[in-house]
Design a protein around this motif. Structure first.
Motif, PDB file in Angstrom:
ATOM      1  N   ASP A 343      -3.188   2.315  -0.224  1.00  0.00           N
ATOM      2  CA  ASP A 343      -3.353   3.570   0.254  1.00  0.00           C
ATOM      3  C   ASP A 343      -4.099   4.407   0.865  1.00  0.00           C
ATOM      4  OD1 ASP A 343      -0.372   2.842  -0.889  1.00  0.00           O
ATOM      5  OD2 ASP A 343      -0.090   4.103  -2.100  1.00  0.00           O
ATOM      6  N   LYS A 346      -5.218   1.884   4.093  1.00  0.00           N
ATOM      7  CA  LYS A 346      -4.326   2.162   5.014  1.00  0.00           C
ATOM      8  C   LYS A 346      -4.485   4.208   5.558  1.00  0.00           C
ATOM      9  CE  LYS A 346      -1.009  -0.997   3.645  1.00  0.00           C
ATOM     10  NZ  LYS A 346       0.127  -1.079   2.344  1.00  0.00           N
ATOM     11  N   THR A 347      -4.328   4.555   4.884  1.00  0.00           N
ATOM     12  CA  THR A 347      -4.463   5.931   5.995  1.00  0.00           C
ATOM     13  C   THR A 347      -5.870   6.787   6.078  1.00  0.00           C
ATOM     14  OG1 THR A 347      -3.492   6.854   3.891  1.00  0.00           O
ATOM     15  CG2 THR A 347      -2.354   6.850   4.347  1.00  0.00           C
ATOM     16  N   GLU A 370       1.210   9.938   6.721  1.00  0.00           N
ATOM     17  CA  GLU A 370       0.655   9.869   6.687  1.00  0.00           C
ATOM     18  C   GLU A 370      -0.892  10.519   5.924  1.00  0.00           C
ATOM     19  OE1 GLU A 370       2.120   9.370   8.864  1.00  0.00           O
ATOM     20  OE2 GLU A 370       1.734   7.550  10.226  1.00  0.00           O
TER      21      GLU A 370
END
Length: 448
Positions: A343, A346-347, A370
Motif C-alpha cells: 500500500d 502504491k500511494t 490515496e
C-alpha cells in the motif's frame, strides 16, 4: 464361496456355530441374494472384487471351551462389522487349539455399501480381538512376532503377497515416470499413459488415472496419494526443485480413544435405573480394558511411570501450543507488513505529488483517499518495524512462506499431541479411579 463355507461348517471339525442375519445351512445363497439386491439398487457390478472376508481367531489349548470361543468370536465379529454385515462363526476343535473361522459378507445387509479393506486393518483387528480377550479375562499375544519390514505376521504371508491397491499402483507408476526425467508435465502424462493408465481431465484441472480392471479413477492429489503427489509437487520435481516423492508407509490404525469411566453410584443417586447401571458396568469394563492395553503397549509398569508419562504428554501439548501461537503471530505480523509495504509503494507517488504542490488543499481534496491510505500504511509499517530497517519484499515473501510451512507442520504435531494428552490423562484418571487415588485433591494433569 461354497467350498470355503463347507470347510468351516464341516461337522468333523465343528464344535460350535453361530450366525447373524443369515442361516449357516443356506448362507452361500443368502450372501449372493444380498449381492444381487445391491447390484439392482446401485447398478454397480459385483462380479469383480471380494465375495466375502474371513477372520481366524485362535486360543491357547485349554483356555476356553468351544462355546466360550464361539461367543468371543461372535462378539468380535459384531464389533468389527458394527452389525451391518451378515456373518457366521464356526468354532473348530480338530486341532490342538480351539480356533474360530469368522466369515462375513462383503456387502452390507441393507445394500448401502461394500466393505473396503483399509491400510492397517490387520492392526485394528488385532487390537479389537485383544481388547475382547482382555474384557473376558483371557490371554493374548503381548509381543507379536515381526518380519523384516517391521510389520506383524499376518495371513497374507501364507497365501502370498497381496496385490498392491489402485492408489499404490498409481504411486509406483508416478515414481517410475519421474525417474525417467520427463521434460515437462505433458511428457509425464504421456509416460503414465504408456505405463497402462488412462489419463482423465476433470473439472478445475483435476487429473485422474484409471488402470485396466479398475472401476474408479484415482485422483492425482496429496489427499488421495499422500504428501508429494500433488500436481504442483510433480511439476516441482520435473523442474528439479524437489526430490522424487517417497512411497508412504502403511501405518497402524489409530487406537480407540479411552474415555473416562462413569461414577455409577453418583448417577444412581441422580435417579438412573438398573438398566443404566448394567450398561455403565459394561462400559466401565471396556474402558478399563482399553486403559490396561494402553499401559502394556506403552510399557508403563508402575504408577510413577504413568504419572511421569502423563505429565510429559501434557507439557508437550502446552509447549507446542505456545510455539504455534508464536508462529501464528509472526506470520500475521509478516503478512501485515507486506500488505502495508505494498500500500505504501502504491500511494507514495500520490504523496510526492502532494508534497510537490506544497500541500495544496485542492490536491488534497482530489486525492484524499490515496493520501489517507498512505498515512495508514506508513503508520502500520512504523508500528510493525519499531525502528528496524524494512526488509526487501523478496525477503518478506520467503519469510512468509517459511512461516506458513512451519505453521502447517506444527498444526499436525499439535493435533497429535492433543490426542496423546487426552488419551494419557483419561487413562491416568481411570487408573486413579480404580486405585482410589484421590487424597482430596484434583489431579494436576486432569485439571490442566
Amino acid at each position: 464361496m461354497e467350498g470355503r463355507f463347507d470347510y468351516g461348517l464341516n461337522p468333523k471339525k465343528l464344535g460350535a456355530v453361530s450366525a447373524y442375519l443369515c442361516d449357516p445351512s443356506t448362507v452361500p445363497a443368502e450372501f449372493l441374494l444380498v449381492k444381487s439386491q445391491y447390484q439392482a439398487e446401485t447398478a454397480r457390478p459385483v462380479e469383480r472384487g471380494t465375495l466375502f472376508f474371513q477372520i481366524r481367531q485362535a486360543f491357547p489349548p485349554g483356555e476356553v471351551t468351544a462355546e466360550e470361543a464361539n461367543k468371543i468370536g461372535y462378539e468380535t465379529a459384531m464389533r468389527w462389522t458394527k452389525g451391518k454385515y451378515q456373518f457366521f462363526v464356526c468354532t473348530h476343535t480338530d486341532k490342538g487349539h480351539i480356533h474360530n473361522h469368522i466369515y462375513y459378507n462383503s456387502m452390507a445387509f441393507d445394500c448401502s455399501r461394500k466393505f473396503h479393506n483399509f491400510i492397517g486393518s490387520s492392526f485394528a483387528l488385532r487390537r479389537l480381538s485383544d481388547r475382547v480377550c482382555i474384557e473376558h479375562e483371557l490371554s493374548y499375544i503381548q509381543n507379536p512376532k515381526l518380519h523384516s519390514k517391521g510389520r506383524f505376521l499376518h495371513y497374507g504371508q501364507w497365501i502370498g503377497e497381496k496385490p498392491p491397491s489402485a492408489q499404490q499402483r498409481v504411486r509406483l507408476a508416478v515414481i517410475a515416470a519421474l525417474e525417467k526425467k520427463p521434460a515437462d508435465f505433458a511428457v509425464f502424462l504421456r509416460l503414465m499413459e504408456e505405463s497402462g493408465f488412462a489419463v482423465k481431465h476433470g473439472r478445475g484441472g483435476m487429473i485422474s488415472f484409471l488402470a485396466s480392471g479398475q472401476d474408479k479413477p484415482t485422483r492425482l492429489r496429496a489427499s488421495t496419494l499422500g504428501a508429494g503427489f500433488d500436481p504442483e509437487d510433480i511439476r516441482a520435481v520435473i523442474a528439479g526443485e524437489r526430490p522424487i516423492p517417497e512411497l508412504p508407509q502403511d501405518a497402524p490404525a489409530p487406537p480407540r480413544r479411552v474415555d473416562l469411566v462413569i461414577d455409577i453410584q453418583q448417577r444412581m443417586a441422580q435417579g438412573k435405573g438398573p438398566a443404566y447401571a448394567r450398561w455403565a458396568k459394561v462400559y466401565n469394563l471396556k474402558q478399563m480394558a482399553a486403559a490396561l492395553q494402553y499401559l502394556r503397549e506403552h510399557e508403563l509398569a508402575d504408577y510413577a511411570a504413568l504419572e511421569a508419562s502423563t505429565e510429559a504428554a501434557v507439557d508437550r501439548f502446552h509447549k507446542l501450543a505456545g510455539e504455534l501461537r508464536d508462529t501464528e503471530a509472526a506470520l500475521s505480523k509478516t503478512a501485515r507488513l507486506m500488505e502495508a509495504t505494498v500500500d505504501y509503494a502504491k500511494t507514495r507517488p500520490v504523496f510526492d505529488g502532494y508534497k510537490a504542490t506544497r500541500y495544496s488543499k485542492k490536491y488534497l481534496a482530489q486525492h484524499e483517499a490515496e493520501l489517507a491510505a498512505y498515512r495508514a500504511a506508513k503508520a502500520a509499517m512504523n508500528e510493525i518495524l519499531d525502528g528496524v530497517k524494512l526488509p526487501k519484499i523478496d525477503t518478506l515473501k520467503k519469510s512468509r512462506r517459511e512461516l506458513a510451512e512451519k505453521k502447517k507442520a506444527l498444526y499436525a504435531e499439535y493435533r497429535q499431541a492433543q490426542a496423546d494428552m487426552r488419551q494419557a490423562v483419561a487413562v491416568k484418571a481411570n487408573i486413579d479411579h480404580l486405585l482410589g487415588v484421590t487424597d482430596g485433591r484434583e489431579n494436576k494433569a486432569q485439571e490442566r
